[in-house]
Design an enzyme around this catalytic site. Structure first.
Site, PDB file in Angstrom:
ATOM      1  N   THR A  23      36.393 -57.278  72.304  1.00  0.00           N
ATOM      2  CA  THR A  23      36.524 -56.153  71.370  1.00  0.00           C
ATOM      3  C   THR A  23      37.980 -55.791  71.086  1.00  0.00           C
ATOM      4  O   THR A  23      38.882 -56.100  71.853  1.00  0.00           O
ATOM      5  CB  THR A  23      35.783 -54.910  71.906  1.00  0.00           C
ATOM      6  N   ASP A  24      38.166 -55.079  69.962  1.00  0.00           N
ATOM      7  CA  ASP A  24      39.494 -54.605  69.568  1.00  0.00           C
ATOM      8  C   ASP A  24      39.645 -53.132  69.942  1.00  0.00           C
ATOM      9  O   ASP A  24      38.781 -52.545  70.606  1.00  0.00           O
ATOM     10  CB  ASP A  24      39.738 -54.838  68.071  1.00  0.00           C
ATOM     11  N   ALA A  25      40.712 -52.508  69.495  1.00  0.00           N
ATOM     12  CA  ALA A  25      40.992 -51.112  69.837  1.00  0.00           C
ATOM     13  C   ALA A  25      39.924 -50.157  69.326  1.00  0.00           C
ATOM     14  O   ALA A  25      39.722 -49.077  69.895  1.00  0.00           O
ATOM     15  CB  ALA A  25      42.358 -50.702  69.294  1.00  0.00           C
ATOM     16  N   GLY A  27      36.781 -50.827  69.388  1.00  0.00           N
ATOM     17  CA  GLY A  27      35.550 -51.071  70.125  1.00  0.00           C
ATOM     18  C   GLY A  27      34.607 -52.040  69.429  1.00  0.00           C
ATOM     19  O   GLY A  27      33.466 -52.215  69.837  1.00  0.00           O
ATOM     20  N   PHE A  28      35.089 -52.693  68.374  1.00  0.00           N
ATOM     21  CA  PHE A  28      34.283 -53.674  67.642  1.00  0.00           C
ATOM     22  C   PHE A  28      34.678 -55.081  68.083  1.00  0.00           C
ATOM     23  O   PHE A  28      35.807 -55.304  68.536  1.00  0.00           O
ATOM     24  CB  PHE A  28      34.509 -53.565  66.134  1.00  0.00           C
TER      25      PHE A  28
END
Length: 144
Positions: A23-25, A27-28
């Site tokens: 995930t990225d920052a 949350g995806f």
């Protein structure tokens, strides 16, 4: 991560649980991680046929680079999602195949699946010595 068997032999399904590193920052699932997840699915597809990248190089003298790909993103994947990665060969030529891969997850409160991302990859069979396109080995696509 497990593999599930699909009643359609031309379709291969791989299961992946989204972990924190996917995930990225926000949350995806980071868009680039889908390429890694799809690669794991293709590696498992090979393993189900008793093959591996090492065996392809050492015994068959081939590598399978991706020549081109197109990706589409429909909905964000999230931490702890269980992704079902379907893989189907859409076209098979003498030296190249087109593989469609989709990442799906269950709709909340349902057994229905929704597509969250997809890719079409054009993969070439290449001779390890000459680095020129080479015909696919006999039997690689028997289940298709």
């Amino acid at each position: 991560m497990t593999t599930t068997h699909n009643p359609n032999p031309a379709l291969f399904t791989y299961t992946h649980r989204v972990c924190y590193s996917d995930t990225d920052a926000a949350g995806f699932v980071y868009h680039g991680r889908y390429l890694e997840i799809f690669e794991r699915s293709r590696a498992e597809w090979l393993a189900q046929r008793g093959l591996s990248p090492t065996k392809l190089v050492n015994e068959l003298n081939i590598v399978m680079p991706v020549r081109e790909l197109t990706m589409n993103f429909y909905k964000p994947g999230r931490l702890d999602d269980i992704l079902y990665i379907d893989q189907a060969i859409e076209h098979r030529g003498r030296t190249q195949i087109s593989v469609k891969q989709t990442a799906q997850r269950k709709v909340l409160g349902s057994e229905d699946l929704e597509i969250i991302a997809s890719a079409v990859l054009h993969i070439v069979c290449v001779d390890t010595n000459s680095l020129k396109p080479k015909a696919w080995p006999d039997g690689l696509f028997l289940a298709e």
